[in-house]
Each structure stands twice: as C-alpha cells, then as structure tokens.
Design an enzyme around this catalytic site. Structure first.
Site, PDB file in Angstrom:
ATOM      1  N   GLY A  29     -11.013  46.006 -13.043  1.00 58.14           N
ATOM      2  CA  GLY A  29     -10.240  46.746 -14.063  1.00 58.14           C
ATOM      3  C   GLY A  29      -8.886  46.134 -14.387  1.00 58.14           C
ATOM      4  O   GLY A  29      -8.333  45.348 -13.612  1.00 58.14           O
ATOM      5  N   GLY A  30      -8.370  46.524 -15.548  1.00 60.65           N
ATOM      6  CA  GLY A  30      -7.099  46.001 -16.047  1.00 60.65           C
ATOM      7  C   GLY A  30      -5.946  46.213 -15.082  1.00 60.65           C
ATOM      8  O   GLY A  30      -5.168  45.300 -14.831  1.00 60.65           O
ATOM      9  N   LEU A 386      -7.347  49.102 -24.238  1.00 65.06           N
ATOM     10  CA  LEU A 386      -7.338  47.689 -23.870  1.00 65.06           C
ATOM     11  C   LEU A 386      -8.503  46.933 -24.486  1.00 65.06           C
ATOM     12  O   LEU A 386      -8.438  45.720 -24.665  1.00 65.06           O
ATOM     13  CB  LEU A 386      -7.379  47.550 -22.349  1.00 65.06           C
ATOM     14  CG  LEU A 386      -6.198  48.202 -21.607  1.00 65.06           C
ATOM     15  CD1 LEU A 386      -6.359  48.070 -20.100  1.00 65.06           C
ATOM     16  CD2 LEU A 386      -4.864  47.570 -22.036  1.00 65.06           C
ATOM     17  N   ASP A 508      40.911  70.474 -13.864  1.00 67.44           N
ATOM     18  CA  ASP A 508      40.217  71.023 -15.031  1.00 67.44           C
ATOM     19  C   ASP A 508      39.403  72.237 -14.564  1.00 67.44           C
ATOM     20  O   ASP A 508      39.024  72.322 -13.384  1.00 67.44           O
ATOM     21  CB  ASP A 508      39.317  69.935 -15.628  1.00 67.44           C
ATOM     22  CG  ASP A 508      38.355  70.486 -16.644  1.00 67.44           C
ATOM     23  OD1 ASP A 508      38.821  71.164 -17.571  1.00 67.44           O
ATOM     24  OD2 ASP A 508      37.129  70.245 -16.507  1.00 67.44           O
TER      25      ASP A 508
END
Ligand code: GDG
Length: 735
Positions: A29-30, A386, A508
């Site tokens: 697989g990719g 893909l 502040d």
C-alpha cells in the site's frame, strides 16, 4: 538514539499463519511505501493492529508473532473480535467514515461503539507510551486513532506528536452533528502538527475548533492553553518511480511474458483496434461513486449510441469492510447494475462492462493502467485518491486521459485532467466523448505537466515534508523557552525584588488577574484576588497599580474601597490610596458623537456584539459573536474606522475580541511612565495579556520585568502561557 514511532490502524505487514509457522509479508500500500524513508529499521517502530483478532491468534504463537514483527520494525496492538467490531467496523466505519464523507444517512451514533473506540484508542496510546522515550517523535495516522494524540500528550507533555488524516475533514455544519465532537477535536489537539490532504479540509477543521471549542485561531495556528498547534496541508503523493519503472518494464515484456489478464486485454485490442478501454479502480465503497458511474455510463451510451461496441468499461472493485451492512447492500446494487446494463446492451461480440470484484496482484494493476486509454474516477467524496496519480505515472508515452471527480482531494493538484462533477451525467457523458476524441498531442501536453508534478512531490517528499514541519514546530517551542518565564528566571527576578527598596507593580486586570467572561460585568474580582492584592500591597516598599482599559465606574465599585492604586480607561484616569479618580491626561471626547453611530451599525449587523461606552473611549466587543463572522466584521470595522479617523487625534486598538476607539495620546505605556516620573523605583514589574499592554511593555525602562500572558507576539521580555499561572507568580512575591 531518538526514534520515530509510526502508528496506524493496520501494520505495514500482513501475517500469515500456516501449519503453525508465521510469516509477515510486507504490504504494498501507498502508506507503507511512503513511510519507508521514515521507517528505517532500528530508528523507528511501527505500531498497529496485526489484522488478526485475539481469538484468531493461537496463544502459543503470540510471542513468536512479536518476534517476527520485530524483525520488520513493528509491534502489534492486540484486539479482540468484540473490540474490532465496535472500534473498526462500528465507530470508525459506521460513524466517522460516512459522516466525514458527507453520507449522513449512513452515519450511526451508537454510544457503545464510541465507548469501544475510546477504549481501543487508549490501547494504542498505551502501546506508544510503553515504547516512547521523551525525545522520540510520534506520527499517528488516520480517523481510527483521533483520540490517541491527547491520550499520549496527557502522559508525555513534551513529546513531539504529528497526526495525519487521510480522509476529508467535513465542514463544521456536518461535523457538529456528531455527539462526541468536542472529545474528537480535543483528542486531535494533543498533536503539535495536524496534517490534511487539502487546504479545504484544513479550513474546515480550524473552523470547527474555533466554533466548538472556542480556541483562538490565528492563520493556521491554534492557541491551546499552553501550546501552539500547527495545522497544514500535505497532499499525499505516490511512489512515482515504482509505478513508472514497473510500466516501463511491462511495456518491454514479450508476449510470452504477458500475464493472463494482459493477454485478454491484448486480444481485445486486436479484435477491435478502434475501441477504447475505460478503467476504474476503487475499493468497493459508497464514497467512490461506483453505482453512479455505472448509471452515467449507460447515460453516455444512450446519448452517444455510436460508441456502442466502441468502448469497454473495466471496473475493478476491491472488496472492503464487507462486515458493514451498507457495503453488503452496495455490493448487491453494483452486481445487479452491471448485470442489467450488460444484459441490455451486450452483443455477440461486445460486453460493455468487465467487472472484477477482487484484489489483483500489483502486476495486474500495471496491466490495467498501461492498457487503458481512459481512467475514469468519479468519487462522490475522496480524501485524496491515489489511483488517479498511479494511472498517470504509468503512461510512459504520455498518452491517456484522466477523468477525475472534482470531489477528490487529488483534483486540487491535477488540474490538467478532465474534472467532472460526479452528479452531472450530462457533463460526464460529454467529457467521456471529449476524452475518447482527444488528440494525442493534447494528451501528451496534459500528462507531461501532471507527471512532472507527481514525480517531484512523491510520497517520500510528502513524508519528509510532514516530518520536518513537525520538527520545526517542536523546535519553535524549544526556541520560545529562552523567553518563557522559567523557574530559574523567576528565581532571579525574586532576588532582584528582595534587594530592591522601592518597587512598583503594573497589573492588567482582564485576561491577567482574572480570566475572560462572556459578559465583562460578570468578571468581578473574587475573594482570593482581594487577599492576594492586599498581601502584596501591605509589603513595605511595594506600590501596586491595577492598570486597565475598563471604565472608572466599575473599578470604583470593585476596588476603591480597597484603596488600591488604579489607572483606568487606558490611562485617562488614576486614583491612589482610595482617593477619587483624577484625570491623568487631558483628552477630547468630541469625536465620540461621530464614531458611536458607526459602531452601533456594526452591532445591528453582528449578533452578539455590543458597544461599551467609557468616558473617553468607545469599545466594540465581539467575544460572543460567531468567531469567523466576528473576525470578518472586525476587519471590516477596522477599514471603516481607519478611513474615518485619518485626520483625527484618535486611534483604534485591536484588543482581545474587542476594538476600542480612543484618543491617540492615551495608552497604558504613557500612563505608566507618568507614574514612574514621579519617583525613583528600583524594581519595576508589569504583566498583561493583550495588545493594549504592549504600549506598557514597550515604554517601560529596559530594567523593568515585563511579562506577557499568552503565546502571541510580544514586546515583553518574558511570557507565560495562560492566565492560570499569573496568581501563582504574584504569590511568590509574598514572603
Ligand atoms: C484512503 C482515502 C486517500 C487498489 N486496488 C488494488 C490495489 N489498489 C491500491 C491502489 C492505491 C490504493 O489501493 C487505493 O488508494 P486510494 O487513495 O485510491 O483510496 P483509499 O483506499 O480509499 O484510501 C483516500 C488514501 O487513503 C491515502 O491517504 O487517497 O482518499 O480514502 O494505491 O493502487 N492494489 C493492488 N491490487 C488491487 O486490486 N495491489
């Protein structure tokens, strides 16, 4: 040595147990290929589910499996059948997958599945925690593991975590439907870097984070309590060389070397040399639009009947998630459709559709890519896709036409393909016609551009880009430490404080001494704050000034009886020792009548915003508006005001969700300096959180200790992450 831990639902190897022996076969697989450069043995570990449930693994083999996996740099997370059902087939594929692909009608919200998803995500996180060192880098993949980043972060606050989502991230309107949406976002925010395939998914994610969690987002950075999370797009590429080289070899093969499939394809070409082969390859998934494609094919043949017997559609549908009922129904629908169309249109010498429902070996994939004149991919929604990229990579002579759905992530980078809307049959039919008739020169020129881009931004580059961006993000945090108020710096400040005889503190109020409330009137001081300020004030040599943009009425009520020194309205008024407020600056207010109606018109058009009228300034608050809309309106108002006040002695301050218009000669820096000019102080301390405090940080003398609350850019010498730490610091000044 530092290592990389990759973590995904499935491991990059497949286990095969036969006759008691175990084999791990690398997946093709990719993702597995892409991560190769990252996943080099010794320096990296890949954690995932082996694909076999506890019930399928004989107990005596479990240890042996671990040994085999270790040889591949992998470690398994053990899941029972029940866990796989709830976590993978359940929550991942019956809730997230349909929702994220905009198939609301298929999204199920089962509490039990969600519980299992959480439990299994914890198992993955525990597996990471077991193996990860403090300096390791973790890369978590995909929608099955969205809670893991936070689960790891909670235990390892300093570790580098990247997350990549391979599927689309839906728009806020869709995402918010999910009952557990906040937990999922919080889970992802455990990362330092979150990657998506496209800018659109990134934008949708940021919008959900702002709207659902109310976090501050600036460009693609999310400011969490004490961290900055970067969100970016990294379009995933393919292993270009692998496909290109395989196609080259394939084209050089002799007829004898051809596979059976290739021979069938060859004989088709010989028998009808003019006929075009159209290819589509997908997992059998409703998001891929296979059924629609079949309908569209029929539509095309009805509209252009001259192409009957002149085209053939090859559909390769790879079995997927067949335990999920929706996929079983889809399988049936496609089987029937193919049967119906073939039955209706076939002739003795022509079957319009060749349909394969199986996974083919890599060589056959190359046979199909190289033999097809057109690749036709029509997902209704697809993270990237893909296959589109792989088809182009195999076109050695640069012939071939890619027709691609604009709903696929890859459409963003593949402009030279023919882009279609998968719901528009008319357009699809005309595009097929155009593709069939596209001159070779045009195909070549389109594919040349596409191939260049795919070869350059391949999967290795994708993985390396992600990793270096993650590293940069991590280093940025480390870089900041020089300015972060560390315990060592604080110790030094306290020593200077003790040595000093006359000391002054400028504190502040909103966002510093107290957190923000949606209604500013509700942010009244609590007992603990009074006690803290009293104690600080009573120390001989200390002078405490509250310095705020607030109106004098409110501060009179809250603090005058306590006899605190105060500077209000950014420096217009001041009071010491419980005396009435006196004017510190002579300021005009005649401009207010012109500006007030402008601000009011913005209130009318921006639900949730309001105008606060102070003696010498006007403030437009937009904290309670829709975050995107409020920010947009603030920009608009800024433009309007800048043009209106160009010649006046007034200025606009962009505070934290507030825009304040006031006389230019009034600011906290000037006011603080006026106080300082009245005596000599040998310890000066100022702390504040927003833009209006920057005047103070900027103007105070070099030796002053100035501290910014928050992670935005500042002129202060030091910063602390959040309001939560302020009181703790002040307490240190009380012996
Ligand atoms: C998810 C997202 C995103 C297909 N059939 C066979 C086979 N394949 C290979 C292809 C390709 C891969 O499978 C499919 O990848 P896609 O990107 O098209 O789609 P998903 O599986 O849905 O993947 C998707 C992707 O993640 C990456 O982030 O692009 O949007 O949904 O590489 O070549 N390979 C073999 N035989 C087959 O029959 N050997």
């Amino acid at each position: 040595m530092h290592k990389t831990i990759i973590i995904s639902n499935r491991l990059p190897v497949q286990l095969q147990i036969s006759n008691g022996s175990i084999e791990a076969i690398p997946s093709v697989g990719g993702l597995a290929t892409g991560m190769k450069s990252v996943h080099t043995s010794g320096e990296s570990l890949w954690i995932g589910w082996s694909g076999l449930t506890d019930e399928e693994i004989p107990e005596e083999l479990s240890k042996e499996i671990d040994v085999v996996l270790k040889q591949h740099g992998a470690a398994k997370v053990n899941l029972s059948q029940e866990e796989v059902n709830g976590f993978y087939f359940g929550f991942s594929n019956r809730t997230i997958w349909p929702l994220f692909h905009y198939f609301l009608q298929y999204a199920e919200f089962e509490l039990e599945n969600w519980e299992t998803y959480k439990k299994v995500n914890q198992k993955f996180a525990d597996a990471i925690l077991e193996s990860a060192g403090e300096d390791d880098t973790i890369w978590i993949h995909d929608y099955q593991l969205m809670l893991v980043p936070k689960m790891v972060r909670d235990k390892r606050p300093k570790i580098a975590i990247g997350f990549f989502l391979h599927i689309p991230f839906p728009s806020y309107e869709i995402f918010r439907i999910m009952p557990w949406r906040e937990e999922v976002l919080e889970g992802l925010l455990g990362s330092n870097l979150i990657g998506f395939h496209t800018y659109d998914y990134e934008r949708h994610f940021l919008s959900s984070v702002r709207r659902l969690l109310g976090k501050e987002v600036s460009f693609n950075n999310i400011f969490d309590d004490n961290r900055v999370i970067k969100v970016d797009s990294f379009p995933m590429g393919i292993d270009y060389d692998k496909f290109h080289e395989a196609a080259k070899i394939h084209n050089q093969n002799t007829t004898e070397e051809h596979s059976d499939l290739q021979r069938r394809l060859d004989s088709h070409k010989e028998s009808s040399p003019d006929a075009k082969l159209i290819l589509s390859i997908d997992r059998l998934d409703y998001s891929k639009g296979i059924a629609k494609r079949l309908h569209a094919f029929k539509y095309f043949l009805d509209k252009y009947p001259e192409y009957k017997e002149k085209v053939r559609l090859i559909i390769l549908a790879v079995p997927s998630r067949s335990n999920v009922p929706q996929y079983q129904l889809l399988k049936r629908e496609i089987d029937e459709l193919v049967g119906r169309i073939n039955g209706e249109l076939s002739t003795v010498s022509w079957t319009p559709i060749w349909y394969f429902y199986r996974s083919l070996p890599f060589e056959n994939l190359i046979d199909l890519y190289t033999s097809s004149d057109i690749a036709w991919l029509t997902p209704i929604r697809d993270g990237m896709n893909l296959v589109a990229k792989e088809y182009i990579a195999t076109r050695i002579d640069k012939s071939g036409v890619l027709i691609l759905s604009e709903m696929a992530g890859s459409a963003n980078e593949m402009n030279e393909s023919l882009l279609i809307n998968p719901n528009n049959f008319e357009q699809i039919a005309d595009t097929l016609y155009k593709a069939i008739n596209m001159p070779f020169e045009e195909q070549k020129s389109r594919n040349t551009q596409l191939q260049k881009r795919l070869a350059r931004y391949n999967v290795e580059k994708w993985a390396n880009d992600f990793m270096s961006s993650l590293q940069q993000q991590k280093n940025l945090e480390v870089g900041n430490i020089s300015k972060r108020l560390t315990p060592t710096i604080l110790k030094k400040i306290l020593q200077d404080y003790k040595k000093a005889e006359k000391r002054i503190f400028f504190l502040d109020y909103d966002g510093t001494l107290t957190g923000f409330k949606n209604d500013p009137q509700k942010a009244s001081p609590d007992e603990e704050l009074y006690e803290l300020l009293d104690a600080l004030k009573d120390i001989p040599g200390n002078e405490i000034y509250l310095i705020s943009g607030r109106d004098k009425g409110t501060f009179t009520k809250w603090f005058l009886p306590k006899k605190y020194n105060m500077i209000v309205e950014h420096g217009v008024w001041h009071s010491t020792n419980g005396e009435e407020f006196k004017m510190l600056e002579k300021v005009k207010r005649d401009w207010m009548d012109n500006i007030r109606p402008v601000l009011e018109s913005f209130v009318d058009r921006t639900p949730g915003s309001f105008v606060e009228e102070k003696n010498y300034s006007l403030a437009w608050h937009y904290r309670n508006t829709d975050p995107d809309f409020g920010a947009q309106r603030a920009n608009e108002l800024n433009t309007v005001l800048t043009s209106l006040i160009a010649n006046d002695d007034i200025s606009v301050l962009n505070g934290n969700k507030v825009m304040e218009v006031k006389s230019s000669n009034v600011n906290k820096g000037r006011a603080a300096m006026r106080i300082l000019s009245q005596a000599h102080y040998d310890f000066i301390f100022a702390i504040g959180d927003d833009w209006t405090d920057e005047f103070m940080f900027n103007e105070l003398p070099e030796e002053a200790t100035t501290i910014k609350v928050g992670l935005q850019n500042t002129q202060a010498k030091f910063f602390i992450e959040s309001v939560g730490g302020v009181r703790e610091i002040l307490r240190k000044f009380i012996p």
